[in-house]
Design a protein around this motif. Structure first.
Motif: not given
Lengths: 209, 97
Positions: B1-21
Motif C-alpha cells: 500500500m502506498n502511503l507516500d502521498n499521505f502528507h503529514k500536513a493533513f494529519e490534523n482534522k482542522a488543517r484538512l478542513g482549512i484546505m477543503s474550504a
C-alpha cells in the motif's frame, strides 16, 4: 481505516458548506410569494376597462389611457420588490440566528453576485422597454430573467433553487406564446411557485428533527 | 500500500478542513474560516501558520475601510499535495472494498 472514511466525509462536508449559502430560509420564499400574490390581486382589480376602450378607439391608442395604469403598475412593482426583499432577508436573518457573519459571508456574497448579474441585465431591458412603451412582453421577460438568475445562483445555495429557476424560466417561455394572461402567469411564477418551493424547502431543511 | 502521498500536513482534522474550504473558494478571510470550521482564534491561527510553513497556503493582507483584512488562498503546491492526499485516501478505501 474508519478514520480515512471520516476524513473524506469531513472534506466533502466542508467543501459543501463553504461553497453554498445554507441559511436561505424557505419562509423567505413563502413571504415573497404571498406579497407577489397580493400585488397581483391589486393589479387585477385596479385595471381599466379594456373592452370598451378597444371598441371605441382601437388597440393602438390603448397606451394613452393605459398610461396612468402603467405608472401605477410601476409603483406597485417597485413597492412589491422592496417588500419581498425585506421579508426575504428577515426570514433568512432569523434562520441564521441573527448572526451577521452567518448572513453575510463568502458564500452569500457569491450568491448575491450570481443572482444580480442576470437580474440587473433583465432590469435594464425592462427599463428600456418601458421607455419605448413596449409593455406586453414585460411580465414574461421578468419571469425569464428571474429564472435565469436563480439557475445561475443555485450553485451557491440549495439545489432546489435550481429547479425553482427552471420552473420560472419555462413558465416565462410558455407565457410568451400565450397572449392575454400575462398577469396570471406572473402571479403564478412569482406568487404560487415561490410559496410551493418555499414550503417544500422549509419542510425539507428547517423542520427536520 | 502506498502511503507516500499521505502528507503529514493533513494529519490534523482542522488543517484538512482549512484546505477543503480553500480548495473550493478563491480566498477566505480568517473570520470566514473561523465560522466555517468552528475553531477558536488561537487554534485556527496555529494551523494556518503550520500550513503556511509547508507553503500550502498564501496570506494576503490588505485594508478595507482602514480595517486590516487577511485572506488565505491555496498555493499550487498546496493544491497538488491536497489532491494527492485525496487520491491516496480514495485508493486506500477502494482497496478495502
Amino acid at each position: 481505516m474508519n478514520q480515512h472514511l471520516n476524513d473524506l466525509q469531513e472534506i466533502r462536508k466542508i467543501m459543501e458548506k463553504s461553497s453554498r449559502f445554507l441559511s436561505l430560509s424557505g419562509l423567505s420564499g413563502v413571504s415573497a410569494g404571498a406579497i407577489a400574490l397580493i400585488a397581483s390581486a391589486i393589479a387585477w382589480f385596479s385595471r381599466p376597462d379594456k373592452g370598451d376602450y378597444i371598441h371605441q378607439r382601437g388597440v393602438h391608442h390603448m397606451a394613452n389611457l393605459y398610461g396612468d395604469y402603467i405608472h401605477f403598475l410601476i409603483k406597485l412593482g417597485v413597492i412589491t420588490l422592496v417588500l419581498a426583499i425585506i421579508s426575504g432577508l428577515y426570514f433568512t436573518w432569523k434562520k441564521a440566528g441573527g448572526i451577521k457573519e452567518k448572513m453575510w459571508n463568502a458564500s452569500s456574497k457569491k450568491l448575491v453576485v450570481n443572482l444580480s448579474i442576470p437580474l440587473l441585465a433583465g432590469g435594464f431591458v425592462v427599463i428600456f422597454l418601458l421607455q419605448n412603451h413596449v409593455f406586453w412582453i414585460i411580465p414574461e421577460l421578468m419571469l425569464i430573467f428571474y429564472g435565469l438568475a436563480l439557475v445561475n445562483a443555485s450553485q451557491n445555495t440549495y439545489r432546489d433553487v435550481f429547479y425553482l429557476g427552471l420552473s420560472e424560466l419555462v413558465l416565462g417561455i410558455i407565457a410568451l406564446f400565450i397572449n392575454g394572461y400575462s398577469l396570471f402567469f406572473w402571479a403564478f411564477g412569482f406568487g404560487v411557485l415561490h410559496i410551493v418551493y418555499g414550503i417544500a424547502m422549509h419542510m425539507k431543511y428547517e423542520r427536520k428533527k | 500500500m502506498n502511503l507516500d502521498n499521505f502528507h503529514k500536513a493533513f494529519e490534523n482534522k482542522a488543517r484538512l478542513g482549512i484546505m477543503s474550504a480553500l480548495m473550493v473558494n478563491d480566498a477566505l478571510s480568517f473570520n470566514d474560516l473561523k465560522e466555517l470550521l468552528e475553531l477558536t482564534d488561537g487554534n485556527l491561527a496555529s494551523h494556518l501558520k503550520a500550513l503556511e510553513k509547508f507553503e500550502f497556503i498564501a496570506i494576503h493582507k490588505e485594508f478595507i475601510d482602514r480595517k486590516p483584512n487577511t485572506t488565505y488562498q491555496t498555493t499550487a503546491a498546496g493544491r497538488k499535495a491536497f489532491e494527492e492526499h485525496l487520491a491516496a485516501l480514495e485508493e486506500l478505501i477502494k482497496n478495502l472494498s
